[in-house]
Motif scaffolding. Structure first.
Motif, PDB file in Angstrom:
ATOM      1  N   HIS A   1       1.791   1.438  -5.878  1.00 55.66           N
ATOM      2  CA  HIS A   1       0.577   1.644  -6.237  1.00 55.66           C
ATOM      3  C   HIS A   1       0.118   1.136  -7.515  1.00 55.66           C
ATOM      4  O   HIS A   1      -1.112   1.003  -7.683  1.00 55.66           O
ATOM      5  CB  HIS A   1       0.047   3.043  -5.987  1.00 55.66           C
ATOM      6  CG  HIS A   1       0.540   4.115  -6.843  1.00 55.66           C
ATOM      7  ND1 HIS A   1       1.928   4.384  -7.049  1.00 55.66           N
ATOM      8  CD2 HIS A   1      -0.237   4.272  -8.118  1.00 55.66           C
ATOM      9  CE1 HIS A   1       2.050   5.302  -8.169  1.00 55.66           C
ATOM     10  NE2 HIS A   1       0.759   5.179  -8.744  1.00 55.66           N
TER      11      HIS A   1
ATOM     12  N   ASP B   1       0.941  -1.226   0.043  1.00 48.31           N
ATOM     13  CA  ASP B   1       0.283   0.103   0.108  1.00 48.31           C
ATOM     14  C   ASP B   1       0.721   1.263   0.028  1.00 48.31           C
ATOM     15  O   ASP B   1       0.312   2.305  -0.016  1.00 48.31           O
ATOM     16  CB  ASP B   1      -0.996   0.080   1.294  1.00 48.31           C
ATOM     17  CG  ASP B   1      -1.964  -0.942   0.966  1.00 48.31           C
ATOM     18  OD1 ASP B   1      -2.527  -1.019  -0.242  1.00 48.31           O
ATOM     19  OD2 ASP B   1      -2.596  -1.521   2.056  1.00 48.31           O
TER      20      ASP B   1
ATOM     21  N   ASN C   1      -8.388   0.181  -5.893  1.00 50.23           N
ATOM     22  CA  ASN C   1      -6.834   0.071  -6.522  1.00 50.23           C
ATOM     23  C   ASN C   1      -6.879   0.361  -7.782  1.00 50.23           C
ATOM     24  O   ASN C   1      -5.693   0.836  -8.326  1.00 50.23           O
ATOM     25  CB  ASN C   1      -6.815  -1.500  -6.310  1.00 50.23           C
ATOM     26  CG  ASN C   1      -6.302  -1.881  -4.772  1.00 50.23           C
ATOM     27  OD1 ASN C   1      -6.112  -0.948  -4.110  1.00 50.23           O
ATOM     28  ND2 ASN C   1      -6.496  -3.098  -4.421  1.00 50.23           N
TER      29      ASN C   1
ATOM     30  N   GLU D   1      -6.484   3.985  -8.393  1.00 45.36           N
ATOM     31  CA  GLU D   1      -5.193   4.680  -7.845  1.00 45.36           C
ATOM     32  C   GLU D   1      -4.338   4.442  -8.849  1.00 45.36           C
ATOM     33  O   GLU D   1      -2.979   5.080  -8.729  1.00 45.36           O
ATOM     34  CB  GLU D   1      -4.943   3.923  -6.553  1.00 45.36           C
ATOM     35  CG  GLU D   1      -5.983   4.468  -5.529  1.00 45.36           C
ATOM     36  CD  GLU D   1      -5.585   3.886  -4.001  1.00 45.36           C
ATOM     37  OE1 GLU D   1      -4.720   2.908  -4.201  1.00 45.36           O
ATOM     38  OE2 GLU D   1      -6.214   4.133  -2.887  1.00 45.36           O
TER      39      GLU D   1
END
Length: 484
Positions: free
Chosen positions: A267, A262, A459, A462
């Motif tokens: 990322h 994380d 996710n 991001e």
């Protein structure tokens, strides 16, 4: 087929950014690995010879952030000497090595490529990216030598992905588990009850792969002959590391520790972030069931003789011949084993199968072979133009082009709702026909999977690359078994 999106619709499909991101969220996001000292030393040596001081400086200062895709073992796997060409019926293969820099902001930037590793870089053609970093401007579109080098990597990865990561590591390994389980466990054994829902269609699919897909299609798509293809397949099977490929072990070994995923640096690695969470969800479900079934703990596991029979069946010369398969002597080992079986059949197969249509039906992005010989020197490579790259594609071989485009499409059909892991959890949790300990555990599994949908979406949002969402591991789309 022609109405489905593919990467060729992106104006930037050929760029370093798109190429680098495919190592994290493409069809094979499972083999990019922290660069070992061997490759660091060889790339450093060649960079010095080519007087690329910017590369040597980066390799020195950012050594812990260099990653590779390593296909250098192809020749040894198929029985060729280091200098022999990989070629069959005018189709050329290659054994590339690609070096990437994982930048502080999380972009995986391609730095250097060995087009076709022949035992050493001194005997091979190695090229470095003119753009030392992702924020350096340059004419990527017309950098034909570098684009050809990236195509070589994609050809190498096509073989690794299709034969090893997809066929061997999911289809064939899962088949061994299925057959050994049917030979070892009673139909009402808890292991059978847990795993059987994840075995649907796998054996019949594998039969079709042995009889048709591999001998009549795959072998005619690559630079390998039939005997070389089967030698490669066998070598990859023999290298399968059962415990080493448990997700926590695999990610750590490849330089992506779960506890750090994380962080901003990681990322963009959507596969790792999602698959690590999915592993934990599956393991929680499995442990809930098995801790109740084996209330006596490790001693009860040891007392279950069918487990010992199963392990021997998986490993034996007359059985599965999967030599890396461990003994199961503790409850934790049993939980990990069952988790791995579900992992292979469900999220892992989904991750490496269902993006083929998007990334591979547009043949220039990831062809299965080259159609011209590879350059034998850096000077020859640097003379390449657009025409050379076009000549490497099967533009004059319509059968090859159609196979490269249509096979990925056929393997990527949309998973029916009733065949998803989420549907399994929800129906299992409400079915009176289900064993009580499985039904109650499935209720929690269903809630965990529902929550995980939001994680997958987050996710994906991001990622730096917002042109191609990474939603393949959404539980409402993840297949319950190896369906295709």
């Amino acid at each position: 087929m022609y109405l489905s999106k593919n990467i060729g619709l992106r104006r930037d499909w050929y760029t370093d950014a798109a190429f680098g991101q495919q190592q994290f969220t493409g069809t094979n996001p499972t083999t990019v690995t922290l660069a070992p000292r061997r490759w660091m030393d060889e790339f450093m040596s060649v960079a010095r010879v080519q007087e690329r001081t910017d590369v040597t400086k980066l390799l020195t200062e950012r050594a812990d952030n260099m990653y590779v895709q390593d296909y250098s073992d192809f020749r040894s796997s198929i029985g060729l000497y280091p200098g022999e060409r990989i070629v069959c019926d005018g189709r050329y293969g290659c054994s590339s090595v690609a070096l990437f820099h994982l930048e502080t902001e999380g972009k995986l930037h391609p730095l250097g490529i060995v087009l076709d590793y022949k035992g050493s870089m001194q005997e091979s053609v190695t090229i470095f990216n003119r753009r030392i970093a992702s924020n350096v401007n340059g004419n990527e579109y017309e950098d034909w030598p570098w684009r050809f080098a990236k195509t070589c990597v994609q050809v190498s990865d096509w073989l690794r992905h299709e034969v090893a990561i997809h066929l061997v590591n999911t289809h064939l390994v899962e088949e061994v588990i299925i057959v050994a389980a049917y030979r070892s466990f009673r139909p009402n054994h808890i292991i059978t009850r847990l795993l059987e829902p994840h075995w649907s269609t796998t054996l019949s699919l594998n039969k079709a792969a042995r009889e048709t897909l591999v001998p009549k299609i795959i072998i005619g798509m690559t630079g390998l002959s039939a005997s070389q293809t089967y030698a490669f397949l066998k070598a990859e099977y023999n290298k399968f590391d059962w415990k080493g490929l448990y997700i926590p072990n695999d990610l750590k070994k490849r330089g992506f520790p779960i506890e750090n995923l994380d962080e901003p640096k990681y990322h963009n690695y959507g596969y790792a972030r999602n698959i690590a969470r999915m592993w934990n969800i599956i393991r929680k479900f499995v442990s809930t069931v098995l801790e109740k079934e084996y209330a006596g703990g490790d001693q009860e596991v040891v007392s279950d003789r069918s487990l010992a029979v199963f392990c021997e069946e998986v490993r034996s010369r007359d059985g599965g011949q999967l030599t890396s398969f461990p003994d199961i002597n503790t409850l934790n080992e049993l939980i990990d084993f069952v988790t791995m079986c579900i992992h292979i059949a469900v999220p892992q197969h989904t991750a490496v199968n269902y993006l083929q249509q998007y990334y591979q039906t547009f043949v220039p992005n990831k062809p299965s072979a080259l159609h011209i010989p590879l350059p034998q020197s850096l000077a020859e490579l640097c003379s390449f133009t657009e025409q050379d790259l076009l000549s490497a594609l099967p533009l004059k071989k319509p059968r090859d082009w159609l196979l490269m485009a249509q096979v990925p499409y056929l393997l990527s059909f949309e998973v029916p709702e009733e065949s998803t892991i989420l549907h399994y959890a929800e129906t299992t949790s409400s079915s009176r026909a289900t064993l009580e300990i499985i039904r109650s555990a499935a209720q929690v599994l269903s809630m965990d999977l529902r929550a995980f949908i939001d994680t997958v979406t987050r996710n994906s949002t991001e990622l730096d690359d917002q042109q191609t969402p990474y939603l393949v591991l959404d539980p409402s789309k993840t297949a319950i078994s190896i369906l295709i």
